[in-house]
Design an enzyme around this catalytic site. Structure first.
Site, PDB file in Angstrom:
ATOM      1  N   ARG A 164       0.815  -1.490  -0.057  1.00 56.11           N
ATOM      2  CA  ARG A 164       0.134  -0.040   0.079  1.00 56.11           C
ATOM      3  C   ARG A 164       1.120   1.017   0.141  1.00 56.11           C
ATOM      4  NH1 ARG A 164      -2.736  -3.832  -0.738  1.00 56.11           N
ATOM      5  NH2 ARG A 164      -4.710  -4.618   0.514  1.00 56.11           N
ATOM      6  N   SER A 238     -10.370   0.733   3.620  1.00 55.07           N
ATOM      7  CA  SER A 238      -9.590   0.617   4.741  1.00 55.07           C
ATOM      8  C   SER A 238      -8.869   2.025   5.314  1.00 55.07           C
ATOM      9  CB  SER A 238      -8.717  -0.272   4.779  1.00 55.07           C
ATOM     10  OG  SER A 238      -8.945  -1.557   4.090  1.00 55.07           O
ATOM     11  N   GLU A 334      -4.069   4.875   6.253  1.00 49.43           N
ATOM     12  CA  GLU A 334      -3.803   4.513   4.844  1.00 49.43           C
ATOM     13  C   GLU A 334      -4.329   5.696   4.090  1.00 49.43           C
ATOM     14  OE1 GLU A 334      -4.787   0.614   3.432  1.00 49.43           O
ATOM     15  OE2 GLU A 334      -5.893   1.240   1.868  1.00 49.43           O
TER      16      GLU A 334
HETATM   17  P1  FAD Z   1      -8.117   9.825  -4.587  1.00 51.29           P
HETATM   18  O1  FAD Z   1      -8.708   9.547  -3.349  1.00 51.29           O
HETATM   19  O2  FAD Z   1      -8.911  10.728  -5.385  1.00 51.29           O
HETATM   20  O3  FAD Z   1      -6.677  10.096  -4.352  1.00 51.29           O
HETATM   21  C1  FAD Z   1      -5.867   9.470  -3.435  1.00 51.29           C
HETATM   22  C2  FAD Z   1      -4.456  10.152  -3.474  1.00 51.29           C
HETATM   23  O4  FAD Z   1      -3.709   9.881  -4.707  1.00 51.29           O
HETATM   24  C3  FAD Z   1      -4.336  11.552  -3.279  1.00 51.29           C
HETATM   25  O5  FAD Z   1      -3.300  11.763  -2.616  1.00 51.29           O
HETATM   26  C4  FAD Z   1      -4.364  12.143  -4.564  1.00 51.29           C
HETATM   27  O6  FAD Z   1      -3.853  13.359  -4.761  1.00 51.29           O
HETATM   28  C5  FAD Z   1      -3.397  10.936  -5.526  1.00 51.29           C
HETATM   29  N1  FAD Z   1      -3.828  11.285  -6.826  1.00 51.29           N
HETATM   30  C6  FAD Z   1      -5.039  10.713  -7.433  1.00 51.29           C
HETATM   31  N2  FAD Z   1      -4.863  10.537  -8.623  1.00 51.29           N
HETATM   32  C7  FAD Z   1      -3.382  10.875  -8.882  1.00 51.29           C
HETATM   33  C8  FAD Z   1      -2.904  11.440 -10.051  1.00 51.29           C
HETATM   34  N3  FAD Z   1      -3.392  11.401 -11.455  1.00 51.29           N
HETATM   35  N4  FAD Z   1      -1.587  11.704 -10.226  1.00 51.29           N
HETATM   36  C9  FAD Z   1      -0.995  12.001  -8.959  1.00 51.29           C
HETATM   37  N5  FAD Z   1      -1.528  11.630  -7.595  1.00 51.29           N
HETATM   38  C10 FAD Z   1      -2.871  11.465  -7.918  1.00 51.29           C
HETATM   39  N6  FAD Z   1      -7.744   0.472  -1.987  1.00 51.29           N
HETATM   40  C11 FAD Z   1      -7.255  -0.653  -2.144  1.00 51.29           C
HETATM   41  O7  FAD Z   1      -6.048  -0.692  -2.294  1.00 51.29           O
HETATM   42  N7  FAD Z   1      -7.681  -1.897  -2.250  1.00 51.29           N
HETATM   43  C12 FAD Z   1      -8.926  -1.928  -2.109  1.00 51.29           C
HETATM   44  O8  FAD Z   1      -9.410  -3.148  -1.886  1.00 51.29           O
HETATM   45  C13 FAD Z   1      -9.714  -0.908  -1.799  1.00 51.29           C
HETATM   46  N8  FAD Z   1     -10.906  -0.954  -1.550  1.00 51.29           N
HETATM   47  C14 FAD Z   1     -11.757   0.167  -1.173  1.00 51.29           C
HETATM   48  C15 FAD Z   1     -13.122   0.127  -0.959  1.00 51.29           C
HETATM   49  C16 FAD Z   1     -13.869   1.043  -0.572  1.00 51.29           C
HETATM   50  C17 FAD Z   1     -15.244   0.924  -0.460  1.00 51.29           C
HETATM   51  C18 FAD Z   1     -13.404   2.221  -0.853  1.00 51.29           C
HETATM   52  C19 FAD Z   1     -14.071   3.794  -0.571  1.00 51.29           C
HETATM   53  C20 FAD Z   1     -11.914   2.655  -0.875  1.00 51.29           C
HETATM   54  C21 FAD Z   1     -11.507   1.635  -1.269  1.00 51.29           C
HETATM   55  N9  FAD Z   1      -9.925   1.451  -1.544  1.00 51.29           N
HETATM   56  C22 FAD Z   1      -9.009   0.365  -1.824  1.00 51.29           C
HETATM   57  C23 FAD Z   1      -9.210   2.754  -1.473  1.00 51.29           C
HETATM   58  C24 FAD Z   1      -9.319   3.546  -2.989  1.00 51.29           C
HETATM   59  O9  FAD Z   1     -10.192   3.041  -3.670  1.00 51.29           O
HETATM   60  C25 FAD Z   1      -7.948   3.424  -3.404  1.00 51.29           C
HETATM   61  O10 FAD Z   1      -6.814   3.747  -2.988  1.00 51.29           O
HETATM   62  C26 FAD Z   1      -8.008   4.032  -4.893  1.00 51.29           C
HETATM   63  O11 FAD Z   1      -6.716   3.815  -5.653  1.00 51.29           O
HETATM   64  C27 FAD Z   1      -8.109   5.670  -4.649  1.00 51.29           C
HETATM   65  O12 FAD Z   1      -8.365   6.318  -6.249  1.00 51.29           O
HETATM   66  P2  FAD Z   1      -8.955   7.487  -6.272  1.00 51.29           P
HETATM   67  O13 FAD Z   1      -8.924   8.025  -7.895  1.00 51.29           O
HETATM   68  O14 FAD Z   1     -10.117   7.829  -5.676  1.00 51.29           O
HETATM   69  O15 FAD Z   1      -7.757   8.409  -5.461  1.00 51.29           O
HETATM   70  P1  NAP Z   2     -10.482 -10.418   5.092  1.00 51.48           P
HETATM   71  O1  NAP Z   2     -10.438 -11.146   3.944  1.00 51.48           O
HETATM   72  O2  NAP Z   2     -11.474 -10.147   6.228  1.00 51.48           O
HETATM   73  O3  NAP Z   2      -8.791 -10.496   5.760  1.00 51.48           O
HETATM   74  C1  NAP Z   2      -8.510  -9.207   6.775  1.00 51.48           C
HETATM   75  C2  NAP Z   2      -6.963  -8.856   6.444  1.00 51.48           C
HETATM   76  O4  NAP Z   2      -6.075 -10.084   6.591  1.00 51.48           O
HETATM   77  C3  NAP Z   2      -6.931  -8.532   5.168  1.00 51.48           C
HETATM   78  O5  NAP Z   2      -6.696  -7.167   5.486  1.00 51.48           O
HETATM   79  C4  NAP Z   2      -5.832  -9.074   4.550  1.00 51.48           C
HETATM   80  O6  NAP Z   2      -4.682  -8.334   4.278  1.00 51.48           O
HETATM   81  C5  NAP Z   2      -5.583 -10.229   5.448  1.00 51.48           C
HETATM   82  N1  NAP Z   2      -5.609 -11.450   4.971  1.00 51.48           N
HETATM   83  C6  NAP Z   2      -6.764 -12.338   4.660  1.00 51.48           C
HETATM   84  N2  NAP Z   2      -6.380 -13.390   3.918  1.00 51.48           N
HETATM   85  C7  NAP Z   2      -5.174 -13.335   3.718  1.00 51.48           C
HETATM   86  C8  NAP Z   2      -4.107 -14.196   3.073  1.00 51.48           C
HETATM   87  N3  NAP Z   2      -4.644 -15.339   2.615  1.00 51.48           N
HETATM   88  N4  NAP Z   2      -2.930 -13.914   2.937  1.00 51.48           N
HETATM   89  C9  NAP Z   2      -2.400 -12.792   3.380  1.00 51.48           C
HETATM   90  N5  NAP Z   2      -3.431 -11.671   4.030  1.00 51.48           N
HETATM   91  C10 NAP Z   2      -4.717 -12.050   4.148  1.00 51.48           C
HETATM   92  O7  NAP Z   2     -10.263  -8.657   4.331  1.00 51.48           O
HETATM   93  P2  NAP Z   2     -11.401  -7.671   3.925  1.00 51.48           P
HETATM   94  O8  NAP Z   2     -11.375  -6.558   4.801  1.00 51.48           O
HETATM   95  O9  NAP Z   2     -12.629  -8.625   3.664  1.00 51.48           O
HETATM   96  O10 NAP Z   2     -10.694  -7.366   2.472  1.00 51.48           O
HETATM   97  C11 NAP Z   2     -10.512  -8.116   1.520  1.00 51.48           C
HETATM   98  C12 NAP Z   2      -9.190  -7.730   0.612  1.00 51.48           C
HETATM   99  O11 NAP Z   2      -9.891  -6.290   0.005  1.00 51.48           O
HETATM  100  C13 NAP Z   2      -8.138  -7.568   1.279  1.00 51.48           C
HETATM  101  O12 NAP Z   2      -6.926  -7.695   0.309  1.00 51.48           O
HETATM  102  C14 NAP Z   2      -8.174  -5.767   1.541  1.00 51.48           C
HETATM  103  O13 NAP Z   2      -6.840  -5.441   1.479  1.00 51.48           O
HETATM  104  C15 NAP Z   2      -8.890  -5.345   0.317  1.00 51.48           C
HETATM  105  N6  NAP Z   2      -9.583  -4.279   0.721  1.00 51.48           N
HETATM  106  C16 NAP Z   2      -8.811  -3.133   0.818  1.00 51.48           C
HETATM  107  C17 NAP Z   2      -9.535  -1.683   1.284  1.00 51.48           C
HETATM  108  C18 NAP Z   2      -8.692  -0.673   1.093  1.00 51.48           C
HETATM  109  O14 NAP Z   2      -9.574   0.565   1.236  1.00 51.48           O
HETATM  110  N7  NAP Z   2      -7.584  -0.707   1.085  1.00 51.48           N
HETATM  111  C19 NAP Z   2     -10.909  -1.819   1.630  1.00 51.48           C
HETATM  112  C20 NAP Z   2     -11.591  -3.121   1.404  1.00 51.48           C
HETATM  113  C21 NAP Z   2     -10.776  -4.203   1.313  1.00 51.48           C
HETATM  114  P3  NAP Z   2      -4.228  -7.455   2.995  1.00 51.48           P
HETATM  115  O15 NAP Z   2      -5.186  -6.202   3.104  1.00 51.48           O
HETATM  116  O16 NAP Z   2      -3.118  -7.363   3.049  1.00 51.48           O
HETATM  117  O17 NAP Z   2      -4.797  -8.292   2.028  1.00 51.48           O
END
Ligand code: FAD
Ligand code: NAP
Length: 338
Positions: A164, A238, A334
């Site tokens: 991340r 998250s 994050e």
């Molecule tokens: P923004 O929120 O608009 O921006 C995020 C950051 O990136 C800011 O600092 C912004 O300045 C910068 N930025 C954006 N675009 C650019 C660009 N073109 N050039 C330079 N900088 C830029 N994330 C995960 O990794 N895994 C997930 O599973 C995941 N699940 C999510 C589920 C939900 C319900 C929500 C709401 C969010 C989730 N996220 C997840 C977080 C988010 O969706 C990601 O981080 C996504 O990539 C953000 O994209 P955005 O365009 O909305 O970025």
């Molecule tokens: P989950 O399946 O309930 O698991 C909880 C956490 O345990 C996760 O964050 C995941 O880490 C870790 N995990 C579970 N199984 C794993 C495996 N086999 N190997 C390594 N790590 C494991 O998680 P959840 O909340 O439902 O999310 C599912 C996936 O979607 C995750 O990968 C999570 O990162 C992603 N997600 C991300 C965001 C975001 O905003 N970043 C929001 C929603 C969901 P990891 O997060 O490292 O995978």
């Protein structure tokens, strides 16, 4: 590009925080963005590049210039028998790109389905889910230097991707605007179903030999059940990163919590789910003012309706303090706070 004054950002952040930007402009093409930078609009200005606003928390009005990236376009740059190179504009909705690829049989990002936001933001935190990260399929990106207006290319090494994380959240934060991202995908992909919940979901769907479409559908179903839809309740996914701790620290905690879930990281390191720790501190489902901890996943903070960014931050700080008192671990946010 036209600069608008005092624009509400409520519709542009998935937390639904009602703040204003003193300046706001939309970029629809690379050419106009380059001209805009070369005209000097970014010089001496506090600048925020906005994609879908799904990883942002506004703690108050933004005194500066918000540039919303709307650069569209998906194209296949090269095709071989096994691999395909796909390039997408930074303003393309990430999930649209995932479906474009699934529909054409290009494998590698199906586990990243339904992640909100733009293609341009995907490298910023090296988006990841269900055992796959952007870096696994990343080829290169093009980015605009906000000081010089020059466009340069970044390969995988230069992006310094980590869990991340990337160089764009660290040393190069705010220095480049990502214009496009290219991914190297497989035309004969063996999807990764190793992440626990996927196999169970496929089984429930009656699928025993899944292709990328079925894996995409399984992940979509799990996510729809577990995560709050930002269209219905404000959130940014998250809120905290999962901490990666030393084995020594892990064993200390494990002595007190024998059921603690954990995942092996780099040698000597262990990843512990932050959501589990927050739950142990009894925060799951709790409300503080207009902000709350989601009742199905404690890692997600939500806006109950009219929360301010400060209210969400207050809740986040209380959670951080509880986790630190109980586990001695300092959770890292994050979400990007502005
Ligand atoms: P923004 O929120 O608009 O921006 C995020 C950051 O990136 C800011 O600092 C912004 O300045 C910068 N930025 C954006 N675009 C650019 C660009 N073109 N050039 C330079 N900088 C830029 N994330 C995960 O990794 N895994 C997930 O599973 C995941 N699940 C999510 C589920 C939900 C319900 C929500 C709401 C969010 C989730 N996220 C997840 C977080 C988010 O969706 C990601 O981080 C996504 O990539 C953000 O994209 P955005 O365009 O909305 O970025
Ligand atoms: P989950 O399946 O309930 O698991 C909880 C956490 O345990 C996760 O964050 C995941 O880490 C870790 N995990 C579970 N199984 C794993 C495996 N086999 N190997 C390594 N790590 C494991 O998680 P959840 O909340 O439902 O999310 C599912 C996936 O979607 C995750 O990968 C999570 O990162 C992603 N997600 C991300 C965001 C975001 O905003 N970043 C929001 C929603 C969901 P990891 O997060 O490292 O995978």
């Amino acid at each position: 590009m036209k600069i608008l004054k005092n624009i509400s950002l409520k519709a542009y952040n998935t937390f639904n925080i009602d703040v204003k930007a003193s300046g706001y402009a939309e970029a629809n093409s690379v050419a106009e963005l380059i001209d805009f930078v070369k005209e000097g609009h970014l010089r001496d200005n506090n600048v925020l590049i906005l994609g879908g606003g799904s990883n942002i928390l506004f703690s108050g009005d933004f005194d500066g210039l918000v540039i919303r990236n709307r650069i569209e376009g998906i194209e296949v740059k090269e095709q071989g028998t096994d691999m395909v190179l796909v390039k997408a504009g930074a303003g393309v909705v990430w999930d649209d790109l995932v479906h474009y690829c699934i529909d054409r049989g290009y494998g590698g990002i199906e586990n990243l389905v339904l992640i909100p936001g733009s293609v341009g933001a995907s490298p910023i935190q090296n988006i990841g889910a269900y055992g796959v990260e952007l870096k696994d399929v990343f080829h290169s990106l093009e980015a605009l230097d906000v000081n010089t207006g020059e466009v340069r290319s970044f390969g995988t090494e230069e992006c310094a991707f980590a869990y991340r994380d990337s160089i764009f959240k660290k040393g190069l934060k705010g220095k480049y605007i990502i214009l496009s991202v290219s991914l190297l995908l497989s035309r004969d992909h063996d999807p990764d179903v190793s992440y626990g919940a996927i196999l169970d979901e496929l089984k429930a769907m009656g699928v025993d030999r899944p292709g990328i479409r079925e894996v995409g559908e399984a992940v979509t179903a799990i996510r729809r059940r577990k995560l709050p839809d930002p269209e219905e309740v404000g959130n940014a996914g998250s809120f905290f990163k999962n901490p990666v701790i030393t084995e020594k620290k892990y064993h200390e905690i494990r002595n007190r919590y024998p059921d603690m879930p954990s995942y092996k990281g780099e040698p000597g390191l262990v990843k512990v789910p932050a959501g589990w720790m927050i739950e142990q501190c009894a925060w799951k489902g709790q409300t503080l003012g207009n902000a709350a901890v989601h009742d199905r996943q404690a890692l997600v903070l939500v806006n109950k309706g009219n929360a301010t960014g400060k209210e969400v931050l207050r809740l986040a700080r209380r959670i951080k303090a509880s986790v630190f008192d109980e586990f001695g671990i300092d959770l890292e946010m994050e979400v990007n706070v502005y």
